[in-house]
Design an enzyme around this catalytic site. Structure first.
Site, short mmCIF file in Angstrom:
data_model
loop_
_atom_site.label_atom_id
_atom_site.label_comp_id
_atom_site.label_asym_id
_atom_site.label_seq_id
_atom_site.Cartn_x
_atom_site.Cartn_y
_atom_site.Cartn_z
N SER A 196 38.66 11.24 86.89
CA SER A 196 39.15 10.13 86.07
C SER A 196 38.59 10.13 84.65
CB SER A 196 38.82 8.79 86.74
OG SER A 196 37.44 8.50 86.63
N LYS A 220 32.50 5.12 84.31
CA LYS A 220 33.66 4.69 83.53
C LYS A 220 33.21 4.25 82.13
CE LYS A 220 37.01 4.99 86.63
NZ LYS A 220 36.25 5.87 87.52
#
Length: 239
Positions: free
Chosen positions: A159, A197
């Site tokens: 991701s 993230k």
């Protein structure tokens, strides 16, 4: 690897379907796992579906199918109402915030290299639990670190590929509980799942933003996310 809550829910669904042939309702799942709202059940079911453990059947209410169970699952152990899991895959137990690492140690006479503890794995994809063991140490250039305490994590997932972070990379994290918008952080969500993230703020909420268009930005209330450190470096091995 499943988190403890994911395993609890998977086994609860499995045992209920063995008993009655019908999946439990969302309210029953919420009560069994002692969660405050059904939104937590939705997140757990989505994570189990993405990992290939369950499947939602279309056009049918409460239609779930258990595809597989954790490898170490023992059918002789029956869950009780209210229910603790019979299996903890990998024997992790309930995930805790990333443990405070020991200060990096110099490993060269000239002080140009230091040893940093590798604390386990971190998800760059669907959140997984961070492993809390110091599995081994790695040696990194001292000028990569700066001040503070540091630890390393091995990346699992894709991701963050547009930020240059790939599956199998090792990230170097400066331990800390604060972050500025745009920082890439280790974030602990609901004291249950750890993920790597980009940190953003959306009004009073916190956004955890992927660096891959295939992944959606996830928005959380500020009390649901704990910053465990910020990215300061990356190591990649070429095979």
């Amino acid at each position: 690897m499943l988190t403890r809550k994911q395993q609890e829910l998977l086994l609860f669904i499995h045992e209920r379907m063995k008993e009655s042939g019908v999946p439990p309702s969302f309210d029953e799942m919420k009560d069994a796992l002692d969660l405050a709202s059904k939104s937590g059940i939705h997140r757990l079911i989505t994570a189990l579906e993405e990992r290939g453990f369950i499947r939602r059947l279309p056009n049918r209410a409460r239609a779930l199918e258990v595809i597989k169970l954790p490898e170490a699952y023992s059918p002789s152990i029956q869950p009780r109402r209210g229910f603790s899991p019979s299996v903890i895959e990998g024997s992790l137990g309930k995930p805790q915030p990333v443990a405070t690492p020991a200060p990096a140690k110099s490993v060269a006479d000239n002080g140009n290299s230091v040893s940093v503890p590798v604390m386990g794995r971190i998800a760059a994809g669907v959140p997984i639990s961070a492993i809390q063991n110091n599995t081994h140490d790695i040696v990194v250039p001292a000028d990569m670190l700066g001040s503070g305490e540091h630890y390393a994590l091995e990346v699992k997932g894709d991701s963050m590929i547009d930020a240059g972070i790939f599956d199998g990379d090792t990230v170097i994290i400066r331990n800390g509980s604060t972050a500025s918008p745009g920082d890439i952080v280790v974030a602990l969500v609901d004291d249950e799942e750890a993920t790597l993230k980009r940190f953003r703020r959306k009004g009073a909420s916190i956004a955890l933003e992927a660096a891959n268009p295939a992944y959606e930005t996830r928005i959380f209330g500020p009390d649901r996310v704990k910053v465990q450190g910020k990215l300061v470096g990356l190591i990649r091995r070429y095979h």
